[in-house]
Design an enzyme around this catalytic site. Structure first.
Site, PDB file in Angstrom:
ATOM      1  N   CYS A  38      -2.277   7.337  -5.788  1.00 28.25           N
ATOM      2  CA  CYS A  38      -0.943   6.910  -5.720  1.00 28.25           C
ATOM      3  C   CYS A  38      -0.404   5.639  -6.269  1.00 28.25           C
ATOM      4  O   CYS A  38      -1.317   4.645  -6.262  1.00 28.25           O
ATOM      5  CB  CYS A  38      -0.347   6.938  -4.121  1.00 28.25           C
ATOM      6  SG  CYS A  38       1.572   6.593  -3.884  1.00 28.25           S
ATOM      7  N   PHE A  88      -3.237   4.135   2.449  1.00 29.48           N
ATOM      8  CA  PHE A  88      -3.174   4.350   3.774  1.00 29.48           C
ATOM      9  C   PHE A  88      -4.461   5.253   3.976  1.00 29.48           C
ATOM     10  O   PHE A  88      -5.413   5.002   5.031  1.00 29.48           O
ATOM     11  CB  PHE A  88      -2.199   4.976   4.292  1.00 29.48           C
ATOM     12  CG  PHE A  88      -1.938   4.915   6.035  1.00 29.48           C
ATOM     13  CD1 PHE A  88      -1.914   3.971   6.552  1.00 29.48           C
ATOM     14  CD2 PHE A  88      -1.980   6.253   6.393  1.00 29.48           C
ATOM     15  CE1 PHE A  88      -1.893   4.124   8.130  1.00 29.48           C
ATOM     16  CE2 PHE A  88      -1.920   6.439   8.016  1.00 29.48           C
ATOM     17  CZ  PHE A  88      -1.713   4.987   8.731  1.00 29.48           C
ATOM     18  N   TYR A  93       0.951  -1.347  -0.067  1.00 33.42           N
ATOM     19  CA  TYR A  93       0.018   0.027   0.090  1.00 33.42           C
ATOM     20  C   TYR A  93       0.717   1.135   0.070  1.00 33.42           C
ATOM     21  O   TYR A  93       2.046   1.330   0.375  1.00 33.42           O
ATOM     22  CB  TYR A  93      -0.958   0.110   1.108  1.00 33.42           C
ATOM     23  CG  TYR A  93      -0.563   0.312   2.370  1.00 33.42           C
ATOM     24  CD1 TYR A  93      -0.477   1.585   3.178  1.00 33.42           C
ATOM     25  CD2 TYR A  93       0.067  -0.787   3.156  1.00 33.42           C
ATOM     26  CE1 TYR A  93       0.359   1.624   4.310  1.00 33.42           C
ATOM     27  CE2 TYR A  93       0.545  -0.600   4.517  1.00 33.42           C
ATOM     28  CZ  TYR A  93       0.696   0.592   5.041  1.00 33.42           C
ATOM     29  OH  TYR A  93       1.310   0.994   6.317  1.00 33.42           O
ATOM     30  N   CYS A  94       0.490   2.344  -0.569  1.00 30.75           N
ATOM     31  CA  CYS A  94       1.119   3.585  -0.455  1.00 30.75           C
ATOM     32  C   CYS A  94       0.034   4.508   0.229  1.00 30.75           C
ATOM     33  O   CYS A  94      -0.439   4.275   1.018  1.00 30.75           O
ATOM     34  CB  CYS A  94       1.451   3.799  -1.943  1.00 30.75           C
ATOM     35  SG  CYS A  94       0.113   4.059  -3.341  1.00 30.75           S
ATOM     36  N   TYR A  95       0.076   5.807  -0.566  1.00 31.54           N
ATOM     37  CA  TYR A  95      -0.927   6.921   0.109  1.00 31.54           C
ATOM     38  C   TYR A  95      -2.301   6.970   0.031  1.00 31.54           C
ATOM     39  O   TYR A  95      -3.030   7.205   0.980  1.00 31.54           O
ATOM     40  CB  TYR A  95      -0.116   8.086  -0.386  1.00 31.54           C
ATOM     41  CG  TYR A  95       1.315   8.709   0.125  1.00 31.54           C
ATOM     42  CD1 TYR A  95       1.661   9.007   1.261  1.00 31.54           C
ATOM     43  CD2 TYR A  95       2.278   8.029  -0.560  1.00 31.54           C
ATOM     44  CE1 TYR A  95       2.716   9.135   1.857  1.00 31.54           C
ATOM     45  CE2 TYR A  95       3.679   8.288  -0.418  1.00 31.54           C
ATOM     46  CZ  TYR A  95       3.762   9.029   0.926  1.00 31.54           C
ATOM     47  OH  TYR A  95       5.207   9.162   1.387  1.00 31.54           O
TER      48      TYR A  95
END
Length: 120
Positions: A84, A108, A78-80
């Site tokens: 993203c 996130f 996972y990222c932002y």
């Protein structure tokens, strides 16, 4: 109105289910102690400010190290946020190295908006 290719639609959604997950699904996997490694690909400072419990931090530039990853466990990346693309880029690199991967949709931001636990 055009006619949909239902076989193509079936294949598309099968692929989606195989390689994407959501915050609630991942939370369930954690509660059931399923063999996954959660990988936060955000900057270390953002990881330290808050991350999914048990996640490891593997930011861009360190993906090639495969630190903390195993070929017998799926890495859930996972990222932002939904927009993203870091997690998808990491998935390409890690899968190329033989690591099974999935992406958590929404990043996130989606985890936090779902009011799921955050580790600091």
């Amino acid at each position: 109105m055009s006619t949909q290719d239902t076989l193509q639609a079936r294949d598309f959604f099968a692929q989606k289910l195989a390689f994407l997950t959501g915050p609630y699904e991942l939370h369930g996997q954690l509660r059931r102690n399923e063999p996954v490694t959660i990988v936060d690909v955000r900057l270390p400072s953002d990881y330290q400010a808050g991350h999914i419990p048990g996640a490891i931090n593997l930011p861009q530039g360190k993906w090639h190290t495969l630190a903390g990853l195993r070929k017998d466990r799926t890495a859930v990346l996972y990222c932002y946020s939904q927009t993203c693309k870091l997690a998808a880029a990491a998935a390409v690199e890690l899968a190329s190295a033989g690591i099974p991967v999935m992406e958590m949709e929404g990043g996130f931001d989606a985890w936090v908006k779902s009011e799921l636990p955050v580790e600091r």
